[in-house]
Structure formats: structure tokens, C-alpha cells
Motif scaffolding. Sequence first.
Motif, PDB file in Angstrom:
ATOM      1  N   GLY A   1      79.377  74.382  58.398  1.00 25.20           N
ATOM      2  CA  GLY A   1      78.693  73.205  57.886  1.00 25.20           C
ATOM      3  C   GLY A   1      78.086  73.357  56.508  1.00 25.20           C
ATOM      4  N   ARG A   2      78.360  74.491  55.851  1.00 26.58           N
ATOM      5  CA  ARG A   2      77.810  74.674  54.507  1.00 26.58           C
ATOM      6  C   ARG A   2      78.422  73.643  53.577  1.00 26.58           C
ATOM      7  N   ALA A   3      77.590  73.048  52.726  1.00 27.14           N
ATOM      8  CA  ALA A   3      78.047  71.968  51.856  1.00 27.14           C
ATOM      9  C   ALA A   3      77.933  72.365  50.391  1.00 27.14           C
ATOM     10  N   TYR A   4      78.833  71.807  49.609  1.00 30.08           N
ATOM     11  CA  TYR A   4      78.883  72.071  48.180  1.00 30.08           C
ATOM     12  C   TYR A   4      78.983  70.737  47.467  1.00 30.08           C
ATOM     13  N   TYR A   5      78.185  70.561  46.408  1.00 27.84           N
ATOM     14  CA  TYR A   5      78.134  69.275  45.718  1.00 27.84           C
ATOM     15  C   TYR A   5      78.388  69.459  44.225  1.00 27.84           C
ATOM     16  N   GLY A   6      79.108  68.510  43.657  1.00 26.02           N
ATOM     17  CA  GLY A   6      79.262  68.473  42.219  1.00 26.02           C
ATOM     18  C   GLY A   6      77.979  67.986  41.572  1.00 26.02           C
ATOM     19  N   HIS A   7      77.778  68.334  40.297  1.00 22.85           N
ATOM     20  CA  HIS A   7      76.524  68.010  39.634  1.00 22.85           C
ATOM     21  C   HIS A   7      76.320  66.510  39.492  1.00 22.85           C
ATOM     22  N   SER A   8      77.411  65.758  39.420  1.00 21.10           N
ATOM     23  CA  SER A   8      77.275  64.316  39.215  1.00 21.10           C
ATOM     24  C   SER A   8      76.837  63.575  40.476  1.00 21.10           C
ATOM     25  N   VAL A   9      76.931  64.208  41.633  1.00 20.76           N
ATOM     26  CA  VAL A   9      76.577  63.529  42.882  1.00 20.76           C
ATOM     27  C   VAL A   9      75.448  64.224  43.629  1.00 20.76           C
ATOM     28  N   LYS A  10      75.091  65.421  43.218  1.00 17.07           N
ATOM     29  CA  LYS A  10      74.065  66.175  43.918  1.00 17.07           C
ATOM     30  C   LYS A  10      72.745  65.421  43.892  1.00 17.07           C
ATOM     31  N   GLY A  11      72.118  65.336  45.050  1.00 15.25           N
ATOM     32  CA  GLY A  11      70.865  64.616  45.170  1.00 15.25           C
ATOM     33  C   GLY A  11      71.028  63.160  45.553  1.00 15.25           C
TER      34      GLY A  11
END
Length: 126
Positions: free
Chosen positions: A56-66
Motif C-alpha cells: 500500500g505504499r504510495a508515490y505522488y508526483g509533485h504536481s498532485v502531491k497534497g
Amino acid sequence: EVQVVESGGGLVQAGGSLRLSCSTSGLTFEEHTIGWIRQAPGKEPEGSVCISGSDGRAYYGHSVKGRFTVSSDNVKNTMYLQLDGLKPEDTAVYYCATETYGSSCVFLRPSGMDYWGKGTLVTVSS
């Protein structure tokens, strides 16, 4: 046969929210990483989010993080993407794709993904 099917796209005003779903079949969810790749009109595909089916570890791009939140239901073999605080620049076709081996997903590289859905269109009006 592996199948990947996205749903949940639509038209929303800036600042609004949507929830996308990615339903998979024909694969063992826990043995894959699953990502969301979006492609805006006239632009290259952008890896936005990835989640590991095993932990379940998640990774986000900077444009969508948060603003975007990914989750998964391993019983249903389904991944969800909650899109909040949508902006007009989030307008794109959102594709769900899976990866069995490799690190393309966690590094948000679309080219290394194995199985792709047909996409769902998200349109954000200003």
C-alpha cells in the motif's frame, strides 16, 4: 486475460473533487504496482501516482502531491484516486496501468507500465 478499467471521470469546476476507480482482473493485485498516468491535450503522458499492491505504499508526483490521494481495496482488486482541489491544468485523460516487475511505477515513468486501461476524461473548468 488482464483487464484494467477506469471510471469516475467527468466535468467539475475548479476547486472541486472527483473520485476515480481502477478495477483490475486477471492478475494478482498484491504482485503488482498500479499507477495513474494522465495525458493532457497536446502533452506527453505524466506519471502522477503509484501504489504498491503488496504494502500500500504510495508515490505522488509533485504536481498532485497534497491534493490527490490514492488507496486500494485488495479484496476487490480495485484502486481509487481521490482528486481534491482540482485545477484547470488537471484536465486530462487519466489512465490506470499496472506493472509486474521493475520500478517504472514508483518512479512515475509511464513507458514501463505493462497493462493499460482505456482512460477516463477529467475536465476542470475555471
